[in-house]
Design an enzyme around this catalytic site. Structure first.
Site, mmCIF file in Angstrom:
data_model
loop_
_atom_site.group_PDB
_atom_site.id
_atom_site.type_symbol
_atom_site.label_atom_id
_atom_site.label_comp_id
_atom_site.label_asym_id
_atom_site.label_seq_id
_atom_site.Cartn_x
_atom_site.Cartn_y
_atom_site.Cartn_z
ATOM 1 C CG HIS A 142 -1.896 1.164 1.178
ATOM 2 N ND1 HIS A 142 -3.165 1.042 0.660
ATOM 3 C CD2 HIS A 142 -1.762 2.462 1.564
ATOM 4 C CE1 HIS A 142 -3.777 2.208 0.731
ATOM 5 N NE2 HIS A 142 -2.959 3.087 1.282
ATOM 6 C CB CYS A 143 2.065 3.344 -2.601
ATOM 7 S SG CYS A 143 3.186 4.733 -2.912
#
Length: 316
Positions: A155-156
């Protein structure tokens, strides 16, 4: 001791949930860095040189043309990652059953807990208790998004999205064009940066000089950090792994999804070379490459080994 561990886990998930609130703040931060860079490069330094003529104009064009081209590709790739769903498990999806095997149906096993079935054709039966659904191979649950993501990489927070099967290529292109753009800006602003430490007079207002200085420092920092991420992800693509899988398979000497560097690359970028450097896939690739959909991945029969089953992978 168990209580302290439970509190720690609870705090971690509270932090993951809080990440959802970053949302537009991170997008505005990215656009802010782009704006500062554009002001410093185009409006303050190389734009005015266009009207000087001669070598000054040529030098300006040599910077501004690739600068705008790379910026366009950077923003296109970035917003493609932001708005593209990384891949969700289809409703009522169930693992395929080998009807010829004659073995007991692994889907009827108690609690679908992912215990070993004894059927080599079904090495894993993975079930997400949070989503209350089966998980395809290479799928993981994201605690920030609150759902299972196909071929999840991570998850960025910078793209306010998960990076998974359907937008991993766009993320890599974003890193690639960001590295090229920030490197170009760093090199083009280097003379102005050096001039800050000279004894001579520097043309411009204090605010414009400060903006140029800030743009140089920011782009240098991004160029160095993105280079590290880019090298890491190139190695992951070469081995057909994700960031999560690279961590998980440390105790597994063989990785059966590694089908050769060329085919590993095509599983991310497609076979149509015309689309390799743009954040899109050709219709032909989407038709003939089911792995681009994130549900079915070919494996290397020479590396295929029976995998022991484990409970659901720790949530991220």
């Amino acid at each position: 001791m168990q209580t302290s561990k439970a509190i720690m886990a609870w705090n971690v998930f509270r932090f993951c949930t809080a990440l959802r609130g970053l949302g537009s703040i991170m997008i505005l931060l990215v656009l802010g860095v782009v704006g500062v860079t554009y002001y410093a490069v185009v409006l303050m330094n190389y734009g005015p040189l266009l009207i000087d003529g001669g070598l000054h104009t040529l030098a300006s064009l040599a910077v501004l043309i690739p600068f705008h081209g790379l910026l366009a590709m950077l923003l296109w790739s970035y917003f493609s990652v932001v708005v593209t769903d990384p891949g969700s498990v289809p409703p009522n999806w169930r693992p395929a059953i080998d009807e010829e095997s004659g073995e007991a149906d692994p889907l009827n096993m108690s609690q679908y807990s992912g215990i070993q079935t004894g059927d080599p054709s079904h090495p894993k039966v993975r079930f997400c208790r949070k989503c209350d659904q089966f998980k395809p191979a290479r799928c993981h649950h994201c605690s920030v998004c609150g759902r299972c993501v196909l071929k999840m990489d991570h998850h960025c927070v910078w793209v306010v999205n998960c990076v998974g099967a359907l937008n991993y290529k766009y993320f890599l292109l974003f890193l690639f064009y960001t590295f090229l753009e920030t490197t170009l800006v760093t090199v083009s602003l280097l003379p102005q940066f050096i001039a800050f430490f000279d004894d001579g007079e520097i043309p411009g207002t204090p605010s414009s000089l400060a903006t140029t200085f800030l743009a140089f420092v920011l782009n240098l920092a991004f160029a160095l950090s993105v280079m590290g991420f880019l090298i890491m992800h190139i190695s992951l693509v070469a081995g057909n792994t994700t960031t999560i899988e690279a961590y998980e398979k440390r105790t597994t000497p063989k990785w059966h999804y590694d089908i050769g560097k060329k085919k590993n690359f095509e599983q991310v970028f497609g076979k149509d070379k015309r689309y390799w450097f743009i954040p899109r896939y050709s219709e032909e690739d989407m038709r003939r490459m089911p792995e681009l959909e994130g549900l079915d991945y070919p494996s290397n029969p020479e590396l295929e080994t029976h995998e022991f089953l484990y409970p659901s992978t720790p949530n991220l």
